[in-house]
Design a protein around this motif. Structure first.
Motif: not given
Lengths: 140, 138
Positions: B28-31, B49-52, B54-59, B68-72
């Motif tokens: 699932v992907r959230f806005t 971005v709860p649960g994210v 720094a290393e999981d963020v891609d800008i 912005l993309r953030a992988a949880v």
């Protein structure tokens, strides 16, 4: 597009106890009525609760347990400075309170709460009495 | 200047596929909810971005579009635990914005703390300059 559920205003909070009872019987999609949303699990000895509280720090969250009633409160300081203009403002929750009824009495002395990366995790041990009521059936 | 900057950052889409190719299997992907703030010398984009981490963020910034993309990360499921109630799902975050003129795109910078992502977009020098009034010569 999926968006997270957002806060409910305070008049509704009064109804929350009733909502909770109702919502327990409703499917997941309809159970998005209050902030924060909670996921709840149990194992033999504990109830585990998780909530997403981005931007809230340890000291800004208050967790209390009385019997089977769990209350989570939070207040975060606004980081708005002077001379700032908001072009978009969606992160509106600065204060919340939610009480839910858990299916078991909890040993409130032993509740553990941690928040990491904006995710609150609670571990709530069931009381001895609750655990004692669980009777093991052995092979005869 | 305020007139011009009003359109400097616009939310363009959430999970719109036209933004860029993004397929993270079936998750699932959230806005994420965002605030966009203008300060004296920068714009700030703040996203929950709860649960994210720094290393999981891609800008990414490309052709006037900031994505912005953030992988949880999957939270480990403890054995023997039984779900009693599920009110929210966990998934990745994705949102993009159009960024207008006047941003120094080389200096975009981002931090994550307590599940909140802050992206700073410094105003370009030209945009910060005060306009010099021009008078007609006598």
């Amino acid at each position: 597009m999926l968006t997270r559920n957002r806060l409910f205003s305070s008049p509704l909070a009064l109804l929350q106890g009733d909502f909770d009872r109702l919502l327990n019987a409703l499917p997941f999609e309809m159970a998005r009525a209050t902030f924060p949303a909670l996921n709840v699990w149990e194992d033999a000895d504990r109830v585990m609760v998780e909530a997403e509280l981005p931007g809230f720090r340890n000291e800004e969250i208050d967790v209390s347990v009385v019997g089977d009633q769990l209350t989570i409160r939070g207040q975060r300081t606004s980081d708005v400075e002077e001379k700032q203009t908001f072009y978009r403002r969606e992160r509106t929750t600065t204060e919340f309170e939610r009480t839910v009824t858990l299916p078991y009495e909890i040993d409130s002395e032993k509740v553990d709460a941690t928040i990491k990366d904006g995710v609150l995790t609670l571990t709530l041990p069931k009381t001895e009495a609750v655990r004692a009521r669980r009777i093991n059936v052995r092979n005869g | 200047m305020t007139q011009a900057t009003e359109t400097n950052i616009n939310t363009c889409c959430g999970s719109d596929e036209s933004c860029e190719t993004a397929t993270r299997d079936q998750r699932v992907r959230f806005t994420p909810a965002v605030d966009i703030i203008e300060a004296a010398d920068e714009f700030r984009l703040i996203a929950d971005v709860p649960g994210v981490r720094a290393e999981d963020v891609d800008i990414a910034y490309k052709n006037g579009r900031l994505t912005l993309r953030a992988a949880v990360r999957e939270r480990p499921e403890a054995p023997n635990r039984r779900l009693l109630r599920r009110e929210y799902a966990v998934g990745d975050f994705h949102r993009s914005f159009t960024v207008g003129e006047g941003i120094d795109t080389q200096k975009i910078d981002a931090t994550v703390a307590d599940g909140v992502l802050t992206v700073r977009l410094p105003k370009a020098r030209a945009a910060k300059l005060h306009r010099v009034p021009v008078r007609s010569a006598e």
